[in-house]
Scaffold this motif. Structure first.
Motif, PDB file in Angstrom:
ATOM      1  N   VAL A   1      -5.806   5.560  -6.134  1.00  0.00           N
ATOM      2  CA  VAL A   1      -7.074   4.836  -6.019  1.00  0.00           C
ATOM      3  C   VAL A   1      -6.843   3.439  -5.442  1.00  0.00           C
ATOM      4  O   VAL A   1      -7.583   2.975  -4.569  1.00  0.00           O
ATOM      5  CB  VAL A   1      -7.788   4.748  -7.385  1.00  0.00           C
ATOM      6  N   LEU A   2      -5.781   2.766  -5.904  1.00  0.00           N
ATOM      7  CA  LEU A   2      -5.548   1.379  -5.513  1.00  0.00           C
ATOM      8  C   LEU A   2      -4.900   1.230  -4.142  1.00  0.00           C
ATOM      9  O   LEU A   2      -5.123   0.235  -3.446  1.00  0.00           O
ATOM     10  CB  LEU A   2      -4.664   0.682  -6.555  1.00  0.00           C
ATOM     11  N   ALA A   3      -4.095   2.196  -3.735  1.00  0.00           N
ATOM     12  CA  ALA A   3      -3.210   2.031  -2.574  1.00  0.00           C
ATOM     13  C   ALA A   3      -3.885   1.546  -1.289  1.00  0.00           C
ATOM     14  O   ALA A   3      -3.370   0.628  -0.636  1.00  0.00           O
ATOM     15  CB  ALA A   3      -2.448   3.336  -2.324  1.00  0.00           C
TER      16      ALA A   3
ATOM     17  N   PHE B   1      -8.700  14.238   2.793  1.00  0.00           N
ATOM     18  CA  PHE B   1      -9.502  13.023   2.902  1.00  0.00           C
ATOM     19  C   PHE B   1      -8.879  11.799   2.247  1.00  0.00           C
ATOM     20  O   PHE B   1      -9.224  10.669   2.599  1.00  0.00           O
ATOM     21  CB  PHE B   1     -10.902  13.262   2.327  1.00  0.00           C
ATOM     22  N   ASP B   2      -7.970  11.997   1.312  1.00  0.00           N
ATOM     23  CA  ASP B   2      -7.266  10.861   0.727  1.00  0.00           C
ATOM     24  C   ASP B   2      -5.862  10.770   1.314  1.00  0.00           C
ATOM     25  O   ASP B   2      -5.549   9.856   2.068  1.00  0.00           O
ATOM     26  CB  ASP B   2      -7.208  10.973  -0.797  1.00  0.00           C
ATOM     27  N   GLY B   3      -5.017  11.740   0.995  1.00  0.00           N
ATOM     28  CA  GLY B   3      -3.643  11.704   1.472  1.00  0.00           C
ATOM     29  C   GLY B   3      -3.522  11.686   2.981  1.00  0.00           C
ATOM     30  O   GLY B   3      -2.814  10.849   3.551  1.00  0.00           O
TER      31      GLY B   3
ATOM     32  N   VAL C   1       3.468   6.033  -2.643  1.00  0.00           N
ATOM     33  CA  VAL C   1       4.678   6.743  -3.090  1.00  0.00           C
ATOM     34  C   VAL C   1       4.632   6.933  -4.600  1.00  0.00           C
ATOM     35  O   VAL C   1       4.958   8.019  -5.121  1.00  0.00           O
ATOM     36  CB  VAL C   1       5.952   5.972  -2.676  1.00  0.00           C
ATOM     37  N   PHE C   2       4.218   5.898  -5.311  1.00  0.00           N
ATOM     38  CA  PHE C   2       4.079   5.971  -6.771  1.00  0.00           C
ATOM     39  C   PHE C   2       3.079   7.059  -7.166  1.00  0.00           C
ATOM     40  O   PHE C   2       3.349   7.898  -8.034  1.00  0.00           O
ATOM     41  CB  PHE C   2       3.630   4.608  -7.299  1.00  0.00           C
ATOM     42  N   GLY C   3       1.910   7.037  -6.508  1.00  0.00           N
ATOM     43  CA  GLY C   3       0.860   7.992  -6.850  1.00  0.00           C
ATOM     44  C   GLY C   3       1.244   9.426  -6.528  1.00  0.00           C
ATOM     45  O   GLY C   3       1.034  10.338  -7.347  1.00  0.00           O
ATOM     46  N   TRP C   4       1.834   9.659  -5.350  1.00  0.00           N
ATOM     47  CA  TRP C   4       2.186  11.022  -4.970  1.00  0.00           C
ATOM     48  C   TRP C   4       3.433  11.530  -5.685  1.00  0.00           C
ATOM     49  O   TRP C   4       3.582  12.737  -5.892  1.00  0.00           O
ATOM     50  CB  TRP C   4       2.341  11.125  -3.453  1.00  0.00           C
ATOM     51  N   SER C   5       4.296  10.627  -6.104  1.00  0.00           N
ATOM     52  CA  SER C   5       5.425  11.035  -6.955  1.00  0.00           C
ATOM     53  C   SER C   5       4.914  11.542  -8.296  1.00  0.00           C
ATOM     54  O   SER C   5       5.448  12.515  -8.855  1.00  0.00           O
ATOM     55  CB  SER C   5       6.387   9.861  -7.160  1.00  0.00           C
TER      56      SER C   5
ATOM     57  N   ALA D   1       0.850  -1.205   0.000  1.00  0.00           N
ATOM     58  CA  ALA D   1       0.000   0.000   0.000  1.00  0.00           C
ATOM     59  C   ALA D   1       0.880   1.248   0.000  1.00  0.00           C
ATOM     60  O   ALA D   1       0.612   2.216  -0.725  1.00  0.00           O
ATOM     61  CB  ALA D   1      -0.925   0.002   1.214  1.00  0.00           C
ATOM     62  N   GLY D   2       1.929   1.240   0.816  1.00  0.00           N
ATOM     63  CA  GLY D   2       2.840   2.381   0.860  1.00  0.00           C
ATOM     64  C   GLY D   2       3.556   2.611  -0.455  1.00  0.00           C
ATOM     65  O   GLY D   2       3.741   3.756  -0.886  1.00  0.00           O
TER      66      GLY D   2
END
Length: 278
Positions: free
Chosen positions: A92-94, A256-258, A65-69, A60-61
């Protein structure tokens, strides 16, 4: 509820497919926070030999990291579609594998402290809920891929969005069922009322749980609540549409997400099953 189908064209006054430009320092902060938590989860999984924490919390982490990068990339190049597509899939997946960690933790608590008080056997929590979680992950991944492709081709991404909405809604339902079953287990144990087909009761001294276990239950509960709130947000966001008010508000996404997923990740770092559930 489904996402309204509208032609996917970015309005001239909007400089990016987000409908805003992601804030660079916020993206950097989340990349750092998720990277630290993910590294700690990997070390903890290896130290305590909890291998199931690698494909759950650690994975999940990695996805976060992938999404926020990708969002950080977008903050510097807001007009590019590639990082938008990357962050769409990653964020979405994390949380989905993180939910699976809670399913396993509950099963272990039930196994140690009285399976006769549970509607399902401990192994069933892992098999049923993790299998359903995996299906939700696949559905969301398919929806994310379809949406990303549609955005890349300047087509309507509503179909993929509806598929993602279905996956997240199903996950939300699974979390509610999980919470209900967990609450039933703890209440039955408190009042020492096992199911009729399992009549063995505990003596009074057997009902007591250690402080460590209570902390683990608190950590599991806090993590679940955070993911639940995040899932509600993403459901509302996707249902509101690609150019809706919710998806166009960066603050909503950051909080609400991050924000809630960060709290969930660090909760399991601080209250780790390797320490508090032996």
């Amino acid at each position: 509820m489904v996402i309204s189908s509208v032609p996917y064209t970015i309005p001239q006054d909007i400089e990016s497919p987000y409908n805003y430009v992601p804030t660079e320092w916020i993206c950097i902060s989340f990349v750092v926070l998720y990277s630290i938590s993910t590294a700690i989860h990997m070390v903890q999984a290896l130290k305590y030999k909890l291998w199931w924490m690698i494909p759950t919390a650690t994975f999940a982490g990695i996805l976060e990291v992938f999404g926020w990068s990708a969002r950080l990339w977008s903050s510097q190049n807001p007009e590019l579609l590639t990082p938008f597509e990357m962050q769409l899939v990653g964020t979405v997946l994390a949380p989905t594998p993180l939910v699976a960690a809670n399913f396993v933790i509950l099963g272990k608590i039930i196994n140690q402290f009285g399976s006769q008080f549970s509607r399902l056997t401990p192994n069933m929590y892992t098999v049923v809920f993790c299998s359903f979680d995996a299906i939700c992950l696949i559905v969301q991944a398919v929806g994310g891929a379809i949406s990303a492709q549609a955005v890349n081709e300047n087509n309507d991404p509503a179909l993929g969005g509806n598929i993602m909405l279905g996956g997240i809604s199903a996950q939300l339902f699974a979390i509610l069922v999980y919470i209900s079953l967990a609450a039933e287990f703890f209440l039955r144990r408190i009042y020492n009322t096992p199911f009729h087909h399992q009549t063995m009761k505990f003596e009074e001294d057997q009902l007591a749980m250690s402080k460590d276990v209570h902390r683990m239950i608190f950590g599991m509960s806090l993590c679940t609540i955070c993911i639940f709130i995040r899932s509600v947000y993403r459901t509302v966001e996707l249902a509101d549409g690609w150019f809706g008010v919710v998806i166009a508000n960066e603050s909503y996404f950051n909080w609400f997400d991050g924000g809630f997923v960060v709290v969930a990740m660090y909760t399991l770092n601080i209250i780790h099953p390797g320490v508090y559930l032996k």
